[in-house]
Design an enzyme around this catalytic site. Structure first.
Site, PDB file in Angstrom:
ATOM      1  N   HIS A 273      -8.588   1.715   3.606  1.00 18.11           N
ATOM      2  CA  HIS A 273      -7.171   1.734   3.988  1.00 18.11           C
ATOM      3  C   HIS A 273      -6.500   0.398   3.642  1.00 18.11           C
ATOM      4  CE1 HIS A 273      -4.106   3.930   6.719  1.00 18.11           C
ATOM      5  NE2 HIS A 273      -3.486   3.189   5.831  1.00 18.11           N
TER       6      HIS A 273
ATOM      7  N   ARG B  41      -2.577   9.966   3.349  1.00 22.29           N
ATOM      8  CA  ARG B  41      -3.080  10.280   4.682  1.00 22.29           C
ATOM      9  C   ARG B  41      -4.320  11.147   4.545  1.00 22.29           C
ATOM     10  NH1 ARG B  41      -0.617   6.651   6.014  1.00 22.29           N
ATOM     11  NH2 ARG B  41       1.150   6.460   7.449  1.00 22.29           N
TER      12      ARG B  41
END
Lengths: 311, 311
Positions: free
Chosen positions: A274, A226
């Site tokens: 991502h 994250r």
């Protein structure tokens, strides 16, 4: 007999999932007609994602199951029109993909592959012998399902792996630490540090000026977890000073990472978009096909949602 | 008591081996004085390489063993002045290093890491989801000690691995093939092909226009074995046409690869300078230290050469 499968998960995903689903149905021996456009009263199974075209399940009178494409079902589980069985996705591909991305980038930094990719200049530099993995100290912060799986994969490649988690773990082949002292112990030896913690109020900015300063000079950071685990300004300062040798970052506070963000242009940063932990069409398609096979055979479904529990 | 160890393997290697040897001696609990310059009649052990300073072993009257730094002893085993025990090097690091280099580069090609390293342009391209390793077909040509070890490491990462060897092998988790038909079977499915064959009259130019044409379009080749396994002109033509997507080459007919060789400048080639399978100072130093420990304890040496057999 042909089974009618409605793809109700959006046209963008149709491009990614159509071929893998057709292949998975064929592998499972199912004669499926996969389409975006079956009339509702002819549909046997629905492949579903929350932002797809279906709000009202009432017209799907012969549908035997709604097969969710993602793990989360919070947007559909409360639907009053949904009377059919609902299954969530448990994609082994997500964990496997994470292991591959992490081991690939750790090996890349371990072997110094970038210097070869960027150094095709005709000069034969064979004097630099990298250490063996057994002599390369890797730290893994976070030892949940993904962190543990990645730490074990790195240890299987003989890396010298230490891990940290909030509660003490015991994993064969991994030096497990916990607590504040344990965090320092892992940071102080981590030539390559992999972040695999969940984002919580305790872990936000865990990588800041203080923790970066405790790492060995020139250490490399790999973050597929994250974005807010890292204090971006502190990391950029540490990269500029050489305290951190490289950062490979897959996640960011703002995604997509804005084009003007300094990470994109920094020579010691690799941005990936991502991609480390995507649900994978091929493995997700196999789960869908297996559930269609089970439905046709009258067997119980995999990962059927308990509507009262909500998951 | 201090053990005098003479480093007789050249001053260039002294820089690479001095610290690892001191560390390995300390780990083994040996009080060693490692030097380039002990007087011959004070030397307990000799760390040796053929192009070092010693031709005549006669003055080394108290030397208990000559510890060769390489596996090959063909240049010293016949020396008439060598009456001391001679040990060759069996370096686990060579195999481990090969596994790391091969898995690192296969993962690099599998994940498309080059596109990220070279594509830091501010554009967030997250629509390309690579397949999982289980859906990536890798071929390994050569299933000797190194080929088998690499094939097993790739299979442990869940790659779909097929291997070929001259004589039929049976390796759990690897689809093993042999013979001409078997070679075609491996080539036809290899999205990534790793060469780990020995160089023999049968294997020279095994990768030529014919075999390259049988591979899937855009396949990638990784060669850490021997340069002459590849017909260079045929590979360059296949790279130009796009039949081969990329070649990562660690070995060449002429080494160092001349600066004007087209491989250096080719956008689809990565040259690495014969680094995949080096003897590693850290692991080799541990073998040396273990043999010194054995000599001091009166135990038999590891890897002692049979002078009559010659190895």
């Amino acid at each position: 007999m042909t089974v009618n499968v409605l793809f109700a998960a959006g046209e963008t995903r149709w491009e990614q999932y159509r071929a893998p689903l057709d292949e998975a149905f064929a592998e499972a021996g199912i004669d499926a007609d996969l389409s975006l456009n079956h009339p509702p009263d002819t549909v046997d199974y629905i492949v579903f994602a929350p932002n797809g075209p279906i709000d009202d399940f009432t017209p799907y009178t012969r549908t035997k199951a709604v097969l969710n494409l993602w793990a989360g079902v919070e947007k559909i589980v409360g639907s009053r029109t949904l009377t059919q069985p609902l299954c969530r996705m448990v994609d082994s591909g997500l964990e496997e993909g994470m292991i591959e991305w992490v081991t690939g980038h750790v090996l890349r930094h371990h072997l110094g592959i970038d210097a070869h990719i960027n150094g095709q200049d005709g000069v034969w530099r064979n004097g630099i012998i990298p250490p063996l993995a057994r002599d390369r100290r890797v730290g893994v912060l976070g030892l949940g399902a993904l962190g543990r799986a990645c730490a074990e994969a790195l240890a299987a490649l003989r890396f010298d792996v230490a891990g940290w988690s909030r509660s003490q773990k015991d994993i064969p082949g991994i030096a497990c630490h916990s607590g504040d002292d344990g965090l320092s112990a892992v940071l102080e030896r981590a030539e390559i540090l992999v972040l695999l913690m969940p984002l919580t109020p305790h872990t936000e900015n865990v990588i800041d000026a203080g923790t970066l300063a405790r790492m060995p000079r020139g250490a490399m950071i790999v973050n597929p977890a994250r974005g807010p685990l890292i204090d971006d300004d502190a990391l950029l300062a540490a990269l500029d000073s050489g305290q951190i040798g490289h950062a490979t970052l897959d996640v960011f506070r703002d995604e997509p990472l804005p084009p003007e963000h300094p990470y994109w242009a920094h020579p010691r940063v690799t941005v990936t978009p991502h991609i480390a932990s995507e649900t994978r069409p091929a493995s997700a398609a196999r789960v869908i096909a297996e559930n269609v096979r089970r439905g046709e055979a009258g067997e119980s479904f995999l990962f059927e949602v308990d509507r009262d529990a909500g998951y």
